[in-house]
Motif scaffolding. Structure first.
Motif, PDB file in Angstrom:
ATOM      1  N   LYS A   2       6.125   5.627  12.641  1.00 39.67           N
ATOM      2  CA  LYS A   2       6.920   4.666  13.397  1.00 39.67           C
ATOM      3  C   LYS A   2       6.926   5.050  14.865  1.00 39.67           C
ATOM      4  O   LYS A   2       7.227   6.182  15.235  1.00 39.67           O
ATOM      5  N   HIS A   6      10.044  -2.146  14.683  1.00 40.99           N
ATOM      6  CA  HIS A   6       8.992  -3.088  14.283  1.00 40.99           C
ATOM      7  C   HIS A   6       7.578  -2.531  14.403  1.00 40.99           C
ATOM      8  O   HIS A   6       6.647  -3.138  13.878  1.00 40.99           O
ATOM      9  N   HIS A   8       4.514   0.345  14.089  1.00 43.32           N
ATOM     10  CA  HIS A   8       4.017   1.526  13.385  1.00 43.32           C
ATOM     11  C   HIS A   8       2.528   1.699  13.674  1.00 43.32           C
ATOM     12  O   HIS A   8       1.799   0.719  13.848  1.00 43.32           O
ATOM     13  N   ASP A  21       6.304  -4.668  11.522  1.00 44.99           N
ATOM     14  CA  ASP A  21       7.217  -4.897  10.407  1.00 44.99           C
ATOM     15  C   ASP A  21       8.359  -5.799  10.867  1.00 44.99           C
ATOM     16  O   ASP A  21       9.068  -5.475  11.830  1.00 44.99           O
ATOM     17  N   GLU A  43       2.237   4.126   4.480  1.00 45.70           N
ATOM     18  CA  GLU A  43       3.181   3.535   5.428  1.00 45.70           C
ATOM     19  C   GLU A  43       3.983   2.420   4.764  1.00 45.70           C
ATOM     20  O   GLU A  43       5.202   2.296   4.992  1.00 45.70           O
ATOM     21  N   LEU A  47       8.235   2.133   3.976  1.00 41.69           N
ATOM     22  CA  LEU A  47       9.051   0.983   4.365  1.00 41.69           C
ATOM     23  C   LEU A  47       9.653   0.276   3.155  1.00 41.69           C
ATOM     24  O   LEU A  47      10.395  -0.702   3.318  1.00 41.69           O
TER      25      LEU A  47
END
Length: 237
Positions: A2, A6, A8, A21, A43, A47
Motif C-alpha cells: 500500500k 486506494h 497499491h 482499490d 495483495e 485486502l
C-alpha cells in the motif's frame, strides 16, 4: 504494497504495476511480468478481495514487461484489458521496431534480466482480445481513469490519470530507475521508439495535477507531474 489510500504497488523498483482499490471494485494499471500473478493474489488477499473484484486492467502500452498476466486475467476471470488503439497490435502480437539499447552497465542489466527470469518474463503470453481506448477517454472503471496520450516510447503509450488516487501512472513514458544503467531519479526510458516524440509528450504530463507519479520501472515519485517532467527533460539534455 500500500502506498496511499486506494493505491497499491505490485512488484518492485525493477518492474512494477499498480492496483486501485475502491468501494466499486478494483482497477489494475499494467500487468508487469507473468510471475507478478502471485504478487497480485497476495495483495488481493491482504485486502480481503479476489480477482472477482477486478473490473478492468488498463495498459500504459503494449510491451511484454507490462502485459505479463493480462491474458491470464482475461481468460480465467473475464477481466477486460484496455489499451490505446495505436498499441493494440503490439499487445496482441508483440511486434515492435528495433530500438537502440543506449548506455548500459553490466550489473544493472544482469539484475534486470535475472529478475525477469525469476518472474517468468521470458514466457510472454500476448493478449488475444483487447478493448481499444483513445486520447482523452474517461473509462467506466473504479477510479474513473483518464487516458492521457504520451506517444514516443511506443505509438500508443499513455499516462493513466486517476484523480481518486491522486496519481498518474506513466508506464515507460519516463523512468525513475534505468533498467540498463541503474541510474535513479526521473529520466528518459530505454528502448524508446521515438525519443523526440517522448520528450514532446512530457508537456501532457506537466499539465496534470497529482501527488504521485508512478512509473513502470523505478521508485514512485511524490513530486508533482510538472516537477517530474522538468527533471526528465534535464536528465535527457
Amino acid at each position: 504494497m500500500k502506498l496511499a489510500p486506494h493505491l497499491h504497488r505490485l512488484g518492485n523498483d525493477v518492474v512494477a504495476c499498480y492496483l486501485i482499490d475502491t468501494d466499486e471494485g478494483i482497477t489494475l494499471i499494467d500487468a508487469g511480468l507473468p510471475g507478478h500473478w502471485n504478487d497480485l493474489q497476495n495483495e488481493l488477499r491482504s485486502l480481503g478481495k479476489s480477482a472477482a473484484d477486478i473490473r478492468g486492467l488498463v495498459l500504459t502500452h503494449g510491451d511484454s514487461d507490462h502485459i505479463g498476466f493480462a491474458e491470464r486475467l482475461r481468460r480465467e476471470h473475464g477481466v477486460p484489458v484496455y489499451v490505446h488503439t495505436a498499441d493494440a497490435d503490439r499487445a496482441r502480437t508483440g511486434e515492435k521496431p528495433k530500438t537502440s539499447m543506449g548506455p548500459m552497465k553490466i550489473g544493472p542489466m544482469l539484475g534486470f534480466l535475472s529478475y525477469s527470469v525469476r518472474k517468468n518474463g521470458l514466457r510472454t503470453t500476448y493478449v488475444r482480445e483487447v478493448t481499444e481506448v483513445h486520447d482523452g477517454d474517461v473509462l467506466d472503471l473504479p477510479g474513473r481513469p483518464v487516458i492521457v496520450p504520451m506517444p514516443g516510447h511506443s505509438p500508443g503509450s499513455v499516462a493513466v490519470h486517476v484523480p481518486l488516487a491522486d496519481a498518474v501512472f506513466v508506464g515507460d513514458a519516463l523512468t525513475t530507475r534505468h533498467v540498463l544503467t541503474g541510474r535513479t531519479g526521473p529520466g528518459p526510458a530505454p528502448f524508446t521508439d521515438d525519443p523526440e516524440a517522448s520528450r514532446a509528450s512530457l508537456e501532457q504530463l506537466a499539465r496534470l495535477r497529482a501527488s504521485w507519479v508512478l512509473p513502470g520501472h523505478g521508485a514512485p515519485s511524490h513530486a508533482t507531474p510538472a516537477q517530474v517532467a522538468d527533471a526528465v527533460r534535464q536528465a535527457g539534455a
